[in-house]
Design an enzyme around this catalytic site. Structure first.
Site: not given
Length: 468
Positions: A275-277, A294, A467
């Site tokens: 779960h990363t930006t 993240s 994500i």
């Protein structure tokens, strides 16, 4: 290690537990640090008011955002044995289930409007009171109470005592460029080691994504990731041999092994989705930022009323003592994040980064190679067919030609030929390219994940991706 299921993940180095203690739930959560880092960056460098910067996120949370197909695919895709499914993750706590599961317990469909009023309330409090609300105020007390009630390790004192540490970036030259990368314990060191190995080859003279090109890239990835597993850790706790790993001698030694045809595979390799930006930005005055945030793959925990999911970063530690990345109080875990700025003749040329766990490093690497060695635009560079390797097989997207796959296998590589042309296993690179000869600034948003490009009133450009 009591309760361990069966060693490490078949595809990934994380230790597996029957009860998912380092993957799901309160025991998987490390002390959150991102907000403190952003607050410090704002204090030192920003000109707009803090509350104004948070307002768009508050508005979006209140209004809601529709779940796109790639997000639901992330939740429903097959997982390796021993890793919880997306549905298990979204069922971990009632507050998470209420957001992402319907009345029948099924994952909400594509296009579902996700409204986050509790999260908006939390952001409004942080907008009014600053980071202290999260680390020392009401939010901190609510976090600590929830952790204590459910067996988590994060305490009020951990939050109140959290300190932002500032490290100088590490910088090395590649083809006349200065590559400015994030220091340990994140992935910049690995990226620079790979570039240093590849600097001994004229990649641009080779057919792009031909067998020789991909053989050299995969071999450098194998060596650098082996060093990552052995040496990378929090520099306040372990001595990371940065200069030795980035030395000409180390690069020459690895090139000698490649020349002898003795590239070795390592069974302790790692691939994970997270779960990363990532956001890359550049403005007309030459300011640029590459920032990657993240949550790991998400703990499945929301403290009632706060509205945000915590990280599950305990999975990124090695539970075996005596290693560079072993668990210690106050220690930061290693990460694949590799936000990078490439300078040419004193000015930014490339601003790049990616979400996607350990696969970030190979995505950022190949984006830089595609621009510097092969002369691609930013959009071409992030969209080109890609490989990934950390010591196991080479993962190759479906657009890599079959004769190339066969040639790589003839060189001794094992190749996992993916069915996707834009593989979901791959990370999603987001890049800005400022051509050194002048001309229009380019921005590329990777097709592999959600994201986009925005030009801001002619004064700047951003590329972002995430994500969930």
């Amino acid at each position: 290690w009591a309760g361990q299921k069966a060693g490490r993940a078949a595809v990934g180095a994380a230790v597996l537990f029957d009860d998912y203690r380092n993957e799901l739930g309160h025991t998987s959560i490390c002390t959150p640090g991102t907000l403190a880092g952003l607050w410090e960056v704002h204090r030192q460098f920003c000109t707009m008011p803090w509350a104004d910067l948070l307002q768009p996120a508050i508005d979006l949370a209140r209004k809601g955002t529709r779940i796109p197909p790639f997000v639901r695919r992330f939740w429903t895709e097959d997982r390796q044995e021993g890793v919880p499914s997306g549905r298990q993750r979204l069922s971990t706590t009632p507050d998470v289930a209420a957001l992402f599961l319907d009345a029948g317990g099924e994952i909400v469909p594509n296009g579902h409007l996700l409204v986050l009023n509790d999260y908006a309330d939390t952001l409004e409090q942080i907008a009014r009171e600053g980071a202290d609300a999260f680390y020392r105020g009401d939010i901190a007390r609510r976090i600590a109470a929830d952790m204590e009630k459910n067996g988590g390790f994060v305490t009020y004192d951990d939050l109140a005592g959290y300190k932002v540490r500032r490290f100088d970036p590490i910088v090395r030259r590649y083809r006349g460029h200065e590559v400015i990368a994030a220091p340990p314990p994140v992935g910049g060191l690995v990226l620079l080691e790979i570039l240093n190995i590849l600097s001994g080859y004229d990649l641009g003279a080779l057919p792009h994504n031909g067998a020789e090109h991909l053989h050299l890239v995969a071999s450098a990835l194998i060596f650098a990731h082996a060093d990552r597993r052995r040496f990378l850790g929090d520099p306040d706790f372990v001595q990371v041999p940065v200069e030795r790993l980035l030395s000409d001698e180390t690069a020459a030694r690895y090139r000698g092994i490649i020349a002898a045809g003795k590239v070795t595979h390592n069974e302790d390799w790692d691939i994970d989705h997270h779960h990363t930006t990532h956001v890359s930005t550049y403005d007309e005055t030459g300011n640029c930022v590459a920032i990657t945030h993240s949550l790991g793959s998400g703990s499945g925990v929301i403290t009632p009323g706060l509205g945000f999911i915590y990280n599950n970063s305990m999975k990124h530690f090695d539970p075996e003592p005596g290693r560079a990345n072993s668990i210690r109080p106050g220690k930061a875990r290693i990460r694949g994040s590799s936000p990078t700025v490439v300078m040419y003749r004193g000015r930014p040329r490339i601003v790049v980064g990616a979400p996607g766990g350990s696969v970030i490093i190979s995505s950022v690497l190949q984006t830089i190679l595609n621009i510097v060695d092969f002369g691609m635009t930013a959009s071409e560079a992030v969209s080109a067919a890609r490989i990934h390797c950390e010591g196991g097989p080479i993962f190759a997207e479906a657009r890599v030609l079959t004769p190339v796959i066969e040639a790589l296998e003839g060189m001794g590589h094992t190749v996992d030929f993916l069915v996707d042309s834009f593989g979901q296993l791959m990370s999603a690179a987001h890049a800005i390219h400022i051509p050194p000869e002048g001309g229009r600034i380019q921005s590329g948003a990777d097709h592999r994940r959600g994201g986009g490009v925005a030009f801001h009133d002619g004064a700047g450009v951003s590329s972002w991706g995430w994500i969930p």
